[in-house]
Design a protein around this motif. Sequence first.
Motif, PDB file in Angstrom:
ATOM      1  N   PHE A 129       0.828  -1.205   0.000  1.00 47.43           N
ATOM      2  CA  PHE A 129       0.000   0.000   0.000  1.00 47.43           C
ATOM      3  C   PHE A 129       0.869   1.264   0.000  1.00 47.43           C
ATOM      4  O   PHE A 129       0.537   2.257  -0.645  1.00 47.43           O
ATOM      5  CB  PHE A 129      -0.944   0.001   1.204  1.00 47.43           C
ATOM      6  N   ARG A 130       1.980   1.215   0.727  1.00 47.79           N
ATOM      7  CA  ARG A 130       2.867   2.382   0.741  1.00 47.79           C
ATOM      8  C   ARG A 130       3.486   2.605  -0.636  1.00 47.79           C
ATOM      9  O   ARG A 130       3.466   3.723  -1.151  1.00 47.79           O
ATOM     10  CB  ARG A 130       3.979   2.223   1.776  1.00 47.79           C
ATOM     11  N   GLN A 131       4.038   1.549  -1.206  1.00 47.77           N
ATOM     12  CA  GLN A 131       4.729   1.715  -2.488  1.00 47.77           C
ATOM     13  C   GLN A 131       3.791   2.135  -3.607  1.00 47.77           C
ATOM     14  O   GLN A 131       4.190   2.856  -4.519  1.00 47.77           O
ATOM     15  CB  GLN A 131       5.476   0.426  -2.855  1.00 47.77           C
ATOM     16  N   LYS A 132       2.546   1.700  -3.534  1.00 51.11           N
ATOM     17  CA  LYS A 132       1.565   2.070  -4.561  1.00 51.11           C
ATOM     18  C   LYS A 132       0.809   3.359  -4.201  1.00 51.11           C
ATOM     19  O   LYS A 132      -0.089   3.779  -4.925  1.00 51.11           O
ATOM     20  CB  LYS A 132       0.568   0.927  -4.776  1.00 51.11           C
ATOM     21  N   GLN A 133       1.178   3.940  -3.064  1.00 49.83           N
ATOM     22  CA  GLN A 133       0.666   5.258  -2.637  1.00 49.83           C
ATOM     23  C   GLN A 133      -0.861   5.323  -2.549  1.00 49.83           C
ATOM     24  O   GLN A 133      -1.497   6.226  -3.090  1.00 49.83           O
ATOM     25  CB  GLN A 133       1.188   6.354  -3.580  1.00 49.83           C
ATOM     26  N   VAL A 134      -1.434   4.360  -1.838  1.00 51.26           N
ATOM     27  CA  VAL A 134      -2.881   4.423  -1.626  1.00 51.26           C
ATOM     28  C   VAL A 134      -3.190   5.533  -0.624  1.00 51.26           C
ATOM     29  O   VAL A 134      -2.377   5.858   0.233  1.00 51.26           O
ATOM     30  CB  VAL A 134      -3.458   3.085  -1.118  1.00 51.26           C
ATOM     31  N   LYS A 135      -4.363   6.113  -0.769  1.00 50.26           N
ATOM     32  CA  LYS A 135      -4.777   7.150   0.187  1.00 50.26           C
ATOM     33  C   LYS A 135      -5.430   6.512   1.408  1.00 50.26           C
ATOM     34  O   LYS A 135      -5.157   6.879   2.539  1.00 50.26           O
ATOM     35  CB  LYS A 135      -5.750   8.126  -0.465  1.00 50.26           C
ATOM     36  N   PHE A 136      -6.343   5.547   1.141  1.00 49.73           N
ATOM     37  CA  PHE A 136      -7.029   4.841   2.224  1.00 49.73           C
ATOM     38  C   PHE A 136      -6.710   3.348   2.154  1.00 49.73           C
ATOM     39  O   PHE A 136      -6.524   2.795   1.071  1.00 49.73           O
ATOM     40  CB  PHE A 136      -8.544   5.016   2.127  1.00 49.73           C
TER      41      PHE A 136
END
Length: 410
Positions: A129-136
Amino acid sequence: MKKFTSYNKCIDYLFSLERVGIKYDLKNINLILDKLGRPEKSFKAIHIAGTNGKGSVSAMTNSILIESGFKTGLYTSPHILDFRERILIDGKLISKKFIVDFTNKLIPLIQKIKPSFFEVTTALAFEYFRQKQVKFAVIETGLGGRLDSTNVLNPIIEIITSISIDHTNFLGSTIEKITKEKAGIIKKNSVCIIGNVSATSKKIIKQVCKKQNAKFIDSDKTKISNLTLPLIGAYQQNNLRTAVAALKEILKKEKLPHIKKNIKRGLKNIVSNSNFHGRFELINKNPKIIIDVSHNEQSLKNLSDNLKQVQYKNLYVIFGLMKDKQIAQCISQIKKLKAEKIILTKPEYKRAAEPEELAEFFNSTKNIITKPDLKESYNFIKTAFKKDDLLLITGSFFVVSDFLKTYKKQ
């Protein structure tokens, strides 16, 4: 240890970590996340616990956030057919390459601290999730709450969907003890939303919220008129209220209008956005075949209510459970289904109860048949049931998973 080049071998290695068993503490997950640079701090988390309903509420919340235009991650467990079902971004499965690269990077630490399967996969989800830059990120607890590996989060919202007796060897044998464990996800100055919980549980959760200076919201008062949900069951209306209550709070924080069309679209697309399967799901119409992952007393009661909405002549049931479940209470609900035949079986999983062990809980075994696996169970039953009948496969996720593998090969 050599690095993995094959995804299948990598997955086999990750599953081999299950032999460590369930580790109900936060020591290893914190060591892993420290090594990774605390990826869980990079997104806004919605943290969801509950005995029943957390999968449904997670799926609804995720789907509505996607339809509201946010890049959204979803972490749930267990999966039904593919490990990658556990980790999604905007409805798409995590890539095989990412899993292999992550595992290779972590092998030295895994060998050193010997974490559990769930600890490693939780860290995998957070890093993805961090590497793909999710917001939620909508994050479902694995077991309980207080010492669950996911409870390293500092979420914007916590949701407790329901509370009943389950996993007593880890969470305690009373509603009070189990509630305290699940309320352990409530953080300081956060927002906690409850679903359909008892007065006893509600009182305890309110006390924890007060101690943590967290806003307490009872979703029972949330209006869901004019919303259609493509899931059968009156209890799903409780889950819908809970998810909508959460979305209202999120959209307030984002200073966005509470747009009803996004909620409607999210509910309509729940299967594609959240890869949501196995909840009283009709997979064949003629004859009817329904799969349902009901593995505790309350969820089996809900299943019984759902069956009243389906027309059929004779009911045939394939059922299996894990050893650590409340077998007597679950069997008591299975008995009430008035099935023509009940096939007791087991999936290929080390925690599965033996069919003969399940059979001991039936007073009469005249309509009870034991089979060693799902393949033999289905081969036996498909010669018996006819076009007007209903075949129900229920119990553990692993039972439904093994059945679908067999069914898809037919």
